[in-house]
Motif scaffolding. Sequence first.
Motif, mmCIF file in Angstrom:
data_model
loop_
_atom_site.group_PDB
_atom_site.id
_atom_site.type_symbol
_atom_site.label_atom_id
_atom_site.label_comp_id
_atom_site.label_asym_id
_atom_site.label_seq_id
_atom_site.Cartn_x
_atom_site.Cartn_y
_atom_site.Cartn_z
ATOM 1 N N SER A 47 -7.131 2.909 -1.447
ATOM 2 C CA SER A 47 -6.989 3.522 -2.768
ATOM 3 C C SER A 47 -6.379 4.928 -2.692
ATOM 4 O O SER A 47 -5.282 5.098 -2.178
ATOM 5 C CB SER A 47 -8.348 3.555 -3.464
ATOM 6 N N GLU B 118 0.843 -1.197 0.000
ATOM 7 C CA GLU B 118 0.000 0.000 0.000
ATOM 8 C C GLU B 118 0.878 1.248 0.000
ATOM 9 O O GLU B 118 1.861 1.337 0.737
ATOM 10 C CB GLU B 118 -0.905 -0.038 1.237
ATOM 11 N N TYR C 279 -6.478 -4.130 2.739
ATOM 12 C CA TYR C 279 -7.585 -3.246 2.356
ATOM 13 C C TYR C 279 -7.154 -2.252 1.274
ATOM 14 O O TYR C 279 -7.543 -1.090 1.301
ATOM 15 C CB TYR C 279 -8.092 -2.470 3.574
ATOM 16 N N ASN C 280 -6.383 -2.717 0.322
ATOM 17 C CA ASN C 280 -5.856 -1.807 -0.692
ATOM 18 C C ASN C 280 -6.962 -1.115 -1.471
ATOM 19 O O ASN C 280 -6.892 0.087 -1.741
ATOM 20 C CB ASN C 280 -4.933 -2.570 -1.648
ATOM 21 N N SER C 281 -8.002 -1.862 -1.828
ATOM 22 C CA SER C 281 -9.081 -1.265 -2.627
ATOM 23 C C SER C 281 -9.854 -0.220 -1.824
ATOM 24 O O SER C 281 -10.278 0.806 -2.361
ATOM 25 C CB SER C 281 -10.037 -2.358 -3.120
ATOM 26 N N GLU C 282 -10.025 -0.466 -0.505
ATOM 27 C CA GLU C 282 -10.727 0.502 0.330
ATOM 28 C C GLU C 282 -9.905 1.764 0.544
ATOM 29 O O GLU C 282 -10.425 2.875 0.585
ATOM 30 C CB GLU C 282 -11.068 -0.110 1.696
#
Length: 656
Positions: free
Chosen positions: A490, A447, A485-488
Amino acid sequence: MDVSSTIFQPIFEGVKQYVVPLFQRSYSWNKKEWLTLWEDLKELYDSENPRQHFMGSIVTIPAKSVPEGVAKFLLIDGQQRITTVYLILMAIGDLYCERGEQEKYEEIKNIYLVNPYKHGNDYYKLLPTQIDRSAFKRIISSPQEKIEHGMWEAYMFFKRKLSLNIDLDRIKTIITTKLSIVSIVLDATDNPYLVFESLNHKGKPLSVADLIRNYVFMNIHVDHQEDIYNDIWKPMQDRLGDTIPEFVRHYLTMNGDYINTGDVYNVLKERIDKVGVEECLKELEKYSKFYSIFLNPEKEKNEKIRKELLILKRLDISTSYPLLLNLYNLYSEGNISADEFEAMLCVIENYIIRRFVCGVPSNQLNKVFPQVYIQMKKIEKGSYLDKLKTVLQAKNYPKDYDFRENLKTAKLYGNGDRIKKTKIILDRIEQSYEHKEMSDLDELTIEHVMPQTLTDEWKIHLGDDCEQTYELYLNTLGNLTLTAYNSELSNGSFRRKCEIYKDSHLDMNKYFQNIEKWTAYEIKKRAGVLASKILKIYPYFGETISGRDIENVTGTKPYSLIVLGQEFNVNSWTDVLFYTLQVVSDLAPDKLELIENDYPSLLGRRADLFRRPKELANGYFYEAGLSAVHIYNFCKQLVNIMELSQDEWDVAVVNS
């Protein structure tokens, strides 16, 4: 050598057998080749006076046979043609049988297909290679039983064609008397392998694996081939599959020699001629077991060694395999303990990671690693572990001050294998906290705290020099962490990210609990904290060598810059940037475009893009209005791009 023109009938008649050597490829003709052959046969069939049709050549060599009475020939070339014609004759015979013409079935079977009074493998007039043999025998014994094999598909293709109002007597006569071939029968004293080399040279492609297998079995008596194939070659082939050529290359370089991929088979020939084929095969089989573990570390029984081998596999350093083969052999023979072997694997990981962080080129490792064990053996005193450290320390192993500085300034996240190596570093950091309930790190991704897409909100957050901060610090250690939680996360704001980090089970993310903003200063500070941890994870394993380490360039004045042995007198950090860029421009002008793409706010060909442009000799412009901190970080990243060590780029400063 006897060369003659002949037809297929005498090729099959008599008590004889054509053996496709174990080193040959499996049956590989498909519908394209079958259809071409059928169209040729149909043209002859439809002609009132069919001409002779040339099918190509076959190359054979007489083989000593046991029991006596079956004339055996190794089928060196032409196996695809012979096998396909054999399958057509099988289909004709089976159609005779289905139509109740038993006498014609027996005739075609006993003249062309089998040796009716022989047993075992000698029963068959054609004996395919080991890979095809069981399918071939099943087609003869149970032709209606479908099997997943190219031979069965060929058999059925021609059987369907022959069922379409074809006069079986006429087509059999055409096949046996109108298909002509050039038969090349080598003398027993001829070297059949030279034929393979000639065929390959003339454009019939033989892979390195083919060449290796060919030469190995050409040097084994035909009566021993099957046992050696089953006992040695097949187990090795099952373990390694398509990696056999690369394994053989690594095996051959264990003694310190550097061997190009294209030279593998020639060097192996020399080894076999020197030590004997069976002895060489036994050694290959032994080391193939070790090599298989490198490719599949989960096979390793010792948990600690298995974990370290998994790391080395993730690092993707197959260049180390010649050294690892030697070290694993020491371990397997009890010359080193499991703990010492694991420690040696950790040393190799340490060596690779330090070189990666410091930008040391990896393109020479294929010449470095094969030499290591040979040089270790020349050291008289000390453990194998100490000897390994001594040898690797002398092979561009980065010092602490170089490692620490690059950990803080180098772009670690990037293309190719950089992401994999950086992920390993971050994993090691998290593991160093020794959390009792360690998360599954394989499920985590890297991240970027300051996101890869710079939103307007982040530009305001970073301040006036947001573009420079973004370009210089985005992919550095201080700005990287791990998360599930990379997509959360972002491109979310720093505050939003901190809320998610707060709920993270990772110890490294607890760092953000009391951080209120995220600018160049905070990124550098965290990089320093993480660098201190990494220096303990990957400690310098040689004699400690002191060096200068600039902790904070703010408030310093440079007075001397050394680049590749050339010294420049400088009066400011702006001078340091100018001379560094000028050396890069002179030595590697091709890299300027790469630098321009990665640092568009710092280097380019248009002066109007910069607040304080300054021109280089080649027409490029750069931003001269940078802070000392930004200049220092930019120069360190340029040094990394140029793959220079800190010894090759050094700046001397005094406190102003």
